[in-house]
Design an enzyme around this catalytic site. Structure first.
Site, PDB file in Angstrom:
ATOM      1  N   CYS A  62       0.803  -1.283  -0.126  1.00  0.00           N
ATOM      2  CA  CYS A  62      -0.129   0.020   0.137  1.00  0.00           C
ATOM      3  C   CYS A  62       0.918   1.205  -0.128  1.00  0.00           C
ATOM      4  O   CYS A  62       2.105   1.224   0.094  1.00  0.00           O
ATOM      5  CB  CYS A  62      -0.673  -0.006   1.265  1.00  0.00           C
ATOM      6  SG  CYS A  62      -0.058   0.033   2.588  1.00  0.00           S
ATOM      7  N   ALA A  65       3.348   1.603   2.802  1.00  0.00           N
ATOM      8  CA  ALA A  65       4.648   0.880   2.568  1.00  0.00           C
ATOM      9  C   ALA A  65       5.215   1.625   1.588  1.00  0.00           C
ATOM     10  O   ALA A  65       6.717   1.374   2.110  1.00  0.00           O
ATOM     11  CB  ALA A  65       4.132  -0.713   1.929  1.00  0.00           C
ATOM     12  N   ARG A  96      13.128  -5.020   6.067  1.00  0.00           N
ATOM     13  CA  ARG A  96      13.754  -4.506   4.777  1.00  0.00           C
ATOM     14  C   ARG A  96      15.156  -4.678   4.857  1.00  0.00           C
ATOM     15  O   ARG A  96      15.898  -4.786   3.792  1.00  0.00           O
ATOM     16  CB  ARG A  96      13.243  -3.478   4.185  1.00  0.00           C
ATOM     17  CG  ARG A  96      13.100  -3.656   2.635  1.00  0.00           C
ATOM     18  CD  ARG A  96      12.142  -2.590   2.045  1.00  0.00           C
ATOM     19  NE  ARG A  96      12.273  -2.526   0.674  1.00  0.00           N
ATOM     20  CZ  ARG A  96      13.216  -1.545   0.175  1.00  0.00           C
ATOM     21  NH1 ARG A  96      13.468  -0.463   1.024  1.00  0.00           N
ATOM     22  NH2 ARG A  96      13.158  -1.592  -1.111  1.00  0.00           N
ATOM     23  N   HIS A 195       5.485   5.961  -3.202  1.00  0.00           N
ATOM     24  CA  HIS A 195       6.732   6.476  -3.407  1.00  0.00           C
ATOM     25  C   HIS A 195       6.617   7.946  -3.795  1.00  0.00           C
ATOM     26  O   HIS A 195       7.384   8.889  -3.422  1.00  0.00           O
ATOM     27  CB  HIS A 195       7.511   5.475  -4.560  1.00  0.00           C
ATOM     28  CG  HIS A 195       7.463   4.338  -4.375  1.00  0.00           C
ATOM     29  ND1 HIS A 195       7.394   3.431  -5.374  1.00  0.00           N
ATOM     30  CD2 HIS A 195       7.916   3.466  -3.277  1.00  0.00           C
ATOM     31  CE1 HIS A 195       7.680   1.989  -4.562  1.00  0.00           C
ATOM     32  NE2 HIS A 195       7.691   2.093  -3.416  1.00  0.00           N
TER      33      HIS A 195
END
Lengths: 490, 74
Positions: A62, A65, A96, A195
């Site tokens: 999403c 994220a 990550r 992003h």
């Protein structure tokens, strides 16, 4: 099994689509394609960046994220508040493996989870007061942090909290930047919009902060943009660039700091690795500050060499000479790696399904090892990603956008690749099917994979997975005997 | 009306970028392309067409400008 022809691949796609109801079939059909290198425009063969079909199993994330997990999270000296209920932050915490240097909890906060832990009353009465209090507490408990970002989770957008006002007010109080990021998870179709939102927040709140301040620059200042230092990727890249005589003034955002980001507009060239997540800010800097950006690829010696030469072409002859020296220095080392692993890996076929830059960038690295990528796809790619992918992939190979659980399984069953590279959610399905698998999101807890140092590790890992003796032991011994007996009887 | 950004790609041709839709494409033709008069109707590789008010050519690229959509590709 030999490679599929174009017709066979097309037939395979049709076969897989048959189980869907008609409407779903029509929709999914547009996302699956057979690669044709003669096509200039991906749009003609594949649709991307569309809402996932309800009812299928998608592997997308999403907007939260994309913003907190990818772009903002790795900035180590800032505190990123997961503003909203506790789950989003906790379940994505440190998964990550964005490595960093620093003392966690003192001057670096990468693996910690800060959350406003929304309760029912915060949803009913609003969470602005809680956020202000939280920021005060952070300032008291972690005085060495350099700034705070407020990463909104879904409820913040739904209840209409004014995080911008709180941010402005508290920023004045603590004398450090507090950056509101409107990355509620429901925005957009995948993490891709996250992003974009994160990039826009950096543009609006961070980038111009030091425009007036003096900076001792050199003609060789570059930045690494879109490298998240997974398993130390950015460090491996940085050594190469420094060997070339360049000065890396900022890392975005793996092992990066707020000061580095603010100083980025002083660079002479932005080196862009992950195009999908950071092209936005690169475009902005190109327009506002006149800094050119260049997409490079540091996977596998062939691509690294080409990228090093291209990077050097932006600078004078001294850099070009040093670039050649770097290439010459690593050539025998890389040849040794290839000599060792190529005989063990040659001719093996790989299917990939990852996000960001990897579906196309790692193809070169596999080819250097004599392996062939027979299928690739993006979780959240856009048309421009596929434009760039078509040229990298062989003819008649499979392309799949936002592939569903069912499709991916069926493709793998039919294409029978020797290795599948995808995420953690797919890992155990394929391992149970007896197919060697690498988790390519965070390099299966290994790494780095970027740059020359990374390639040696990449080659070792692929060999370790593919030629692992466990794959011949998947059938239980008593079942094996039965099979032999059946054969004998027949 | 939409904000678009025009830049030159490595081959020297104009590149069109529409941030709102993350649409990147090559411009195949631009009606006016002289230093004094620049803009007009632009045609994209994907078949879309946009209109920029003709103006003096920008001093440097990339350049953000308002454009009107004449014909979208999709």
């Amino acid at each position: 099994m030999s490679a599929l022809t174009r017709e066979e691949t097309q037939a395979l796609i049709q076969e897989v689509l048959e189980v869907y109801p008609e409407k779903a079939r029509k929709d999914r059909e547009k996302h699956l394609a057979v690669n044709d290198q003669s096509i200039e425009q991906s749009k003609k063969c594949i649709t991307s960046n569309r809402k996932s079909l309800p009812g299928v199993m998608t592997i997308r994330g999403c907007a939260y994220a994309g913003s907190k997990g990818v772009v903002w999270g790795p900035i180590k000296d800032m505190i990123h508040i997961s503003h909203g209920p506790v789950g989003c932050g906790q379940y994505s915490r440190a998964g990550r493996r964005n490595y960093y240097v620093g003392t966690t909890g003192v001057n670096a906060f990468g693996t910690m989870n800060f959350t406003s832990d929304f309760q029912e009353k915060d949803i009913v009465f609003g969470g602005d007061k809680k956020l202000a209090k939280l920021i005060g507490e952070i300032e008291q408990l972690f005085p060495l942090h350099k700034g705070i970002s407020v990463q909104s989770e879904c409820p913040i957008g739904l209840i209409g909290d004014d995080i911008e006002a709180v941010s402005k007010k508290t920023a004045k109080e603590i004398g450090k930047p507090v950056i509101p990021v409107r990355c509620e998870g429901f925005r957009g179709v995948s993490q891709s919009l996250g992003h974009h939102i994160a990039n826009d927040a950096i543009r609006d709140w961070v980038l111009g902060n030091r425009d007036e301040k003096a900076f001792e620059s050199t003609p060789y200042d570059v930045t690494i943009i879109g490298d998240y230092n997974i398993g130390g990727d950015a460090w491996a890249t940085r050594t190469i660039l420094e060997d070339m005589g360049l000065r890396v003034i900022a890392q975005w955002s793996g092992d990066g700091t707020l000061a580095e980001m603010e100083n980025t507009p002083k660079a002479k060239l932005n080196l862009l690795h992950c195009y999908r997540s950071m092209n936005y800010i690169s475009r902005h800097m190109e327009e506002k500050y006149g800094i050119p950006y260049m997409e490079y690829n540091f996977f596998g010696p062939t691509k690294i060499e080409a990228s090093i030469r291209e990077i050097a072409s932006f600078f004078d002859d001294s850099i070009k000479a040093k670039a050649e020296a770097v290439i010459a220095k690593y050539k025998p080392m890389m040849q040794a790696v290839i000599d060792k692993y190529k005989p063990r890996l040659e001719g093996k076929r790989v299917m990939l399904y990852v996000g960001g830059l990897r579906p196309r960038h790692v193809i070169g690295a596999y080819e250097d090892l004599g392996m062939e990528v027979v299928g690739t796809g993006y979780e959240f790619g856009h048309n421009d990603d596929y434009d760039r992918t078509i040229k990298e992939m062989g003819n008649a190979t499979l392309l799949y956008d936002d592939v569903t659980g069912l499709e991916f399984e069926e493709f793998v069953k039919r294409v029978k690749p020797d290795l599948v590279g995808s995420g953690i959610k797919e890992k155990f399905i394929f391992q149970k099917m007896g197919i060697p698998f690498r988790q390519m999101h965070s390099w299966d807890y290994s790494g780095p994979y970027h740059s020359y140092d990374g390639f040696a590790i990449f080659a070792r890992d692929m060999d370790m997975t593919l030629n692992n003796p466990c794959w011949s032991k998947l059938t239980a011994p008593w079942l094996k005997e039965e099979q032999v007996a059946e054969k004998a009887a027949a | 009306m939409a904000n678009i950004m025009i830049r030159r790609d490595s081959k020297g041709s104009y590149q069109f970028y529409l941030p709102k839709r993350d649409l990147e494409d090559t411009i195949v033709s631009m009606e006016f392309d002289t230093p004094e008069k620049w803009g007009g109707e632009i045609k994209l590789n994907n078949g879309g067409a946009y209109y920029i008010e003709p103006q003096v050519a920008p001093a440097r690229l990339p350049y953000s400008v308002r454009a009107k959509r004449l014909d979208a590709a999709e």
